[in-house]
Motif scaffolding. Structure first.
Motif, short mmCIF file in Angstrom:
data_model
loop_
_atom_site.label_atom_id
_atom_site.label_comp_id
_atom_site.label_asym_id
_atom_site.label_seq_id
_atom_site.Cartn_x
_atom_site.Cartn_y
_atom_site.Cartn_z
N VAL A 73 0.84 -1.20 0.00
CA VAL A 73 0.00 0.00 0.00
C VAL A 73 0.87 1.25 0.00
O VAL A 73 0.66 2.19 -0.79
CB VAL A 73 -0.95 0.00 1.21
N LEU A 74 1.87 1.28 0.89
CA LEU A 74 2.77 2.43 0.95
C LEU A 74 3.53 2.60 -0.36
O LEU A 74 3.74 3.72 -0.83
CB LEU A 74 3.77 2.24 2.11
N HIS A 75 3.92 1.48 -0.97
CA HIS A 75 4.65 1.52 -2.23
C HIS A 75 3.79 2.16 -3.34
O HIS A 75 4.29 2.99 -4.11
CB HIS A 75 5.06 0.11 -2.63
N VAL A 76 2.53 1.79 -3.39
CA VAL A 76 1.64 2.35 -4.41
C VAL A 76 1.48 3.86 -4.21
O VAL A 76 1.55 4.64 -5.17
CB VAL A 76 0.26 1.65 -4.37
N SER B 287 1.48 18.55 -9.98
CA SER B 287 1.10 18.85 -8.60
C SER B 287 -0.19 18.17 -8.19
O SER B 287 -0.36 17.80 -7.02
CB SER B 287 0.97 20.37 -8.42
N ASP B 288 -1.12 17.97 -9.13
CA ASP B 288 -2.38 17.32 -8.78
C ASP B 288 -2.16 15.88 -8.33
O ASP B 288 -2.81 15.39 -7.40
CB ASP B 288 -3.37 17.37 -9.95
N LEU B 289 -1.20 15.20 -8.97
CA LEU B 289 -0.92 13.81 -8.61
C LEU B 289 -0.22 13.74 -7.25
O LEU B 289 -0.53 12.86 -6.43
CB LEU B 289 -0.06 13.16 -9.70
N SER B 290 0.70 14.66 -7.01
CA SER B 290 1.35 14.71 -5.69
C SER B 290 0.32 14.97 -4.60
O SER B 290 0.38 14.38 -3.52
CB SER B 290 2.41 15.82 -5.67
N ALA B 291 -0.61 15.88 -4.89
CA ALA B 291 -1.65 16.21 -3.90
C ALA B 291 -2.52 14.99 -3.59
O ALA B 291 -2.90 14.78 -2.43
CB ALA B 291 -2.51 17.36 -4.41
N GLU B 292 -2.84 14.19 -4.61
CA GLU B 292 -3.64 12.99 -4.38
C GLU B 292 -2.89 12.00 -3.49
O GLU B 292 -3.47 11.36 -2.62
CB GLU B 292 -4.01 12.33 -5.71
N ALA B 293 -1.59 11.85 -3.74
CA ALA B 293 -0.79 10.93 -2.93
C ALA B 293 -0.73 11.39 -1.48
O ALA B 293 -0.84 10.58 -0.55
CB ALA B 293 0.62 10.81 -3.51
N ILE B 294 -0.56 12.70 -1.28
CA ILE B 294 -0.53 13.23 0.09
C ILE B 294 -1.88 13.03 0.76
O ILE B 294 -1.96 12.67 1.94
CB ILE B 294 -0.13 14.72 0.07
N ARG B 295 -2.96 13.22 0.01
CA ARG B 295 -4.30 12.99 0.56
C ARG B 295 -4.47 11.52 0.96
O ARG B 295 -5.02 11.20 2.02
CB ARG B 295 -5.37 13.39 -0.46
N LEU B 296 -3.98 10.62 0.12
CA LEU B 296 -4.01 9.19 0.45
C LEU B 296 -3.19 8.90 1.70
O LEU B 296 -3.58 8.09 2.54
CB LEU B 296 -3.48 8.37 -0.72
N GLY B 297 -2.02 9.54 1.78
CA GLY B 297 -1.17 9.35 2.95
C GLY B 297 -1.84 9.79 4.23
O GLY B 297 -1.76 9.09 5.26
N ARG B 298 -2.51 10.94 4.19
CA ARG B 298 -3.25 11.42 5.37
C ARG B 298 -4.35 10.43 5.76
O ARG B 298 -4.54 10.12 6.94
CB ARG B 298 -3.87 12.78 5.08
N LEU B 299 -5.07 9.94 4.75
CA LEU B 299 -6.15 9.00 5.00
C LEU B 299 -5.61 7.73 5.65
O LEU B 299 -6.18 7.21 6.61
CB LEU B 299 -6.86 8.67 3.69
N LEU B 300 -4.50 7.23 5.12
CA LEU B 300 -3.94 5.99 5.65
C LEU B 300 -3.48 6.16 7.10
O LEU B 300 -3.72 5.29 7.95
CB LEU B 300 -2.77 5.55 4.78
N MET C 104 3.14 7.39 8.71
CA MET C 104 3.54 8.74 9.13
C MET C 104 4.85 9.14 8.45
O MET C 104 5.01 10.28 8.01
CB MET C 104 3.72 8.79 10.64
N GLY C 105 5.80 8.18 8.38
CA GLY C 105 7.07 8.46 7.72
C GLY C 105 6.88 8.81 6.26
O GLY C 105 7.49 9.76 5.75
N LEU C 106 6.01 8.05 5.57
CA LEU C 106 5.75 8.34 4.16
C LEU C 106 5.06 9.69 4.00
O LEU C 106 5.42 10.47 3.11
CB LEU C 106 4.88 7.23 3.55
#
Length: 440
Positions: free
Chosen positions: A205-208, A228-241, A255-257
């Motif tokens: 999951v973290l790898h994806v 930037s939109d793709l980076s923002a989606e990844a950060i949003r996913l990271g917060r959710l996780l 948290m590290g990711l």
């Protein structure tokens, strides 16, 4: 008096129109905030991606009419989940006229739907976490995991995913369809892994999420350095996780990711000039770095490093935090960075990590020492097809005044680079070297 009566009659339709507008606005707000959560719950309840997506859209369509007439329910999400569930059951019953096997499925879903909803309300908060682990199941290819995650969890369209990864929409659509079919046919469980399986499954999951972020942070090909939109989606996913894993006690690497992505993304505005050309870290205007993101990233990495076990994302985030807090490249604590890279190499003996450590060594001990380490990596047969390795080697030669060797290495890097801003940067370096070689 007569005027007041007329005005009162005129206000009734206006009030009704305002109520309808309010209901529509609330429905749109619910869709933005809750649609992915509702979909995740419907997938769990119905056991089928396509059926759940259709049911969710039918539920929102029904809400458009009913909420305007009857008002917005006290629990909009529960209303939409329940409505979607029964819409799916009705759909299956209609299809059962042509496929008798669907009758049993429809009746089973109906029996489950009429049970008490207490357990559903308890489970609903975990549904997004279940969906993330399903989309990132190791039996799916990495490309399918990424596409399915962006489609089902982030709600990106097929066309948006295709543009982000420079693939055709039909190719992305096929990946998504095949992934859903494999989940259905292989009966991949829609669940959070057991406590013993969670650490290993979490890694995928973290790898994806990291792959999505990296494609946004430094696009693999194309005219633009970042998306930037793709980076923002990844950060949003990271917060959710992080939010979903806190109760599981497995949030430290998430948290590290998240810290790593925030700290890396904080430099985005300074990484290119007005023409979109690449600016290296040591030449960036650090006043353009996003201080709020740096502060948040440092907070997350501090929490991640306080865990009993420290993983690769947390160590990379710690390295990024040192860069982010340094007032200049010269003032960076390169010894601390080298130490962190050494520890990272023990956990993850990767040639790319070794290359990054070599660059840090060159900043502390000089380019000759860095070049010796890089030559050692190449001697082991590693990174010959990695353009950044040749670029780093070229930079060491350039700093040592070895212009012919630098030119050869830059040419090798240019032959391998696919991203236009990086290619322009390498071409500029070669032009500068041509001038230096003339002066020799």
């Amino acid at each position: 008096m007569a005027f007041n009566k007329l005005r009162g009659k005129a206000e009734v339709p206006q009030q009704e129109e305002n109520a309808k507008l309010s209901a529509r606005q609330q429905l749109e707000a619910v869709y933005r905030a809750e649609s992915r959560r509702i979909l995740a719950t419907l997938i769990r309840l119905l056991g089928d991606f396509e059926l759940a997506e259709e049911a969710m859209h039918e539920a929102f369509a029904a809400a458009t009419d009913q909420w305007e007439q009857a008002g917005v329910p006290a629990n909009p999400r529960a209303w939409l989940v329940s409505t979607g569930r029964f819409k799916a059951i009705d759909h299956l019953r209609r299809r059962a006229r042509f496929d008798a096997s669907l009758t049993d499925i429809a009746e089973r879903l109906y029996a489950e739907a009429t049970d008490a909803e207490d357990k559903q309300n308890e489970d609903i908060e975990d549904d997004r976490l279940r969906l993330i682990f399903t989309c990132c199941h190791p039996s799916l290819s990495t490309e399918a995991q990424v596409a399915l995650t962006l489609r089902e969890i982030c709600d990106l369209t097929t066309e948006e995913i295709a543009r982000a990864f420079l693939a055709s929409p039909s190719t992305v659509a096929q990946r998504i369809v095949r992934a859903k079919s494999k989940i259905r046919d292989a009966r991949i469980p829609y669940e959070v892994p057991s406590e013993s399986e969670l650490p290993e499954r979490l890694e995928s999951v973290l790898h994806v999420i990291y792959l999505v972020f990296n494609e946004g942070y430094s696009a693999s090909t194309g005219d633009s350095l970042t998306r930037s939109d793709l980076s923002a989606e990844a950060i949003r996913l990271g917060r959710l996780l992080v939010e979903l894993l806190k109760s599981k006690g497995e949030a430290s690497e998430a948290m590290g990711l998240l810290a790593l992505m925030l700290l890396s993304d904080s430099r985005r505005a300074a990484r290119t000039d007005m023409k979109g050309d690449l600016i290296l870290l040591d030449a960036q205007d650090r006043s353009l770095w996003n201080k709020a993101q740096i502060e948040e990233g440092v907070q997350w990495v501090t929490k991640a490093l306080s865990a009993q076990s420290i993983g690769t994302y947390s160590l990379q985030a710690a390295i990024s935090a040192i860069h982010a807090e340094a007032p200049s490249a010269e003032a960076t604590d390169w010894s601390e960075i080298i130490g962190l890279y050494t520890l990272l190499l023990r956990i993850n003996p990767s040639p790319v990590v070794a290359l990054n450590r070599a660059v840090a060594v060159a900043m502390r001990d000089g380019p000759q020492r860095g070049l010796e380490i890089i030559d050692g990596i190449f001697a082991e047969g590693e990174l010959h097809s990695y353009h950044l390795a040749h670029s780093a080697k070229a930079d060491m030669h350039r700093r040592l005044g070895q212009f012919e060797q630098a030119r050869d290495a830059y040419q090798q890097a240019l032959a391998l680079a696919k991203q236009e801003p990086e290619r322009r940067f390498l071409e500029r370096r070669l032009e500068e070297l041509a001038v230096s070689l003339k002066d020799v």
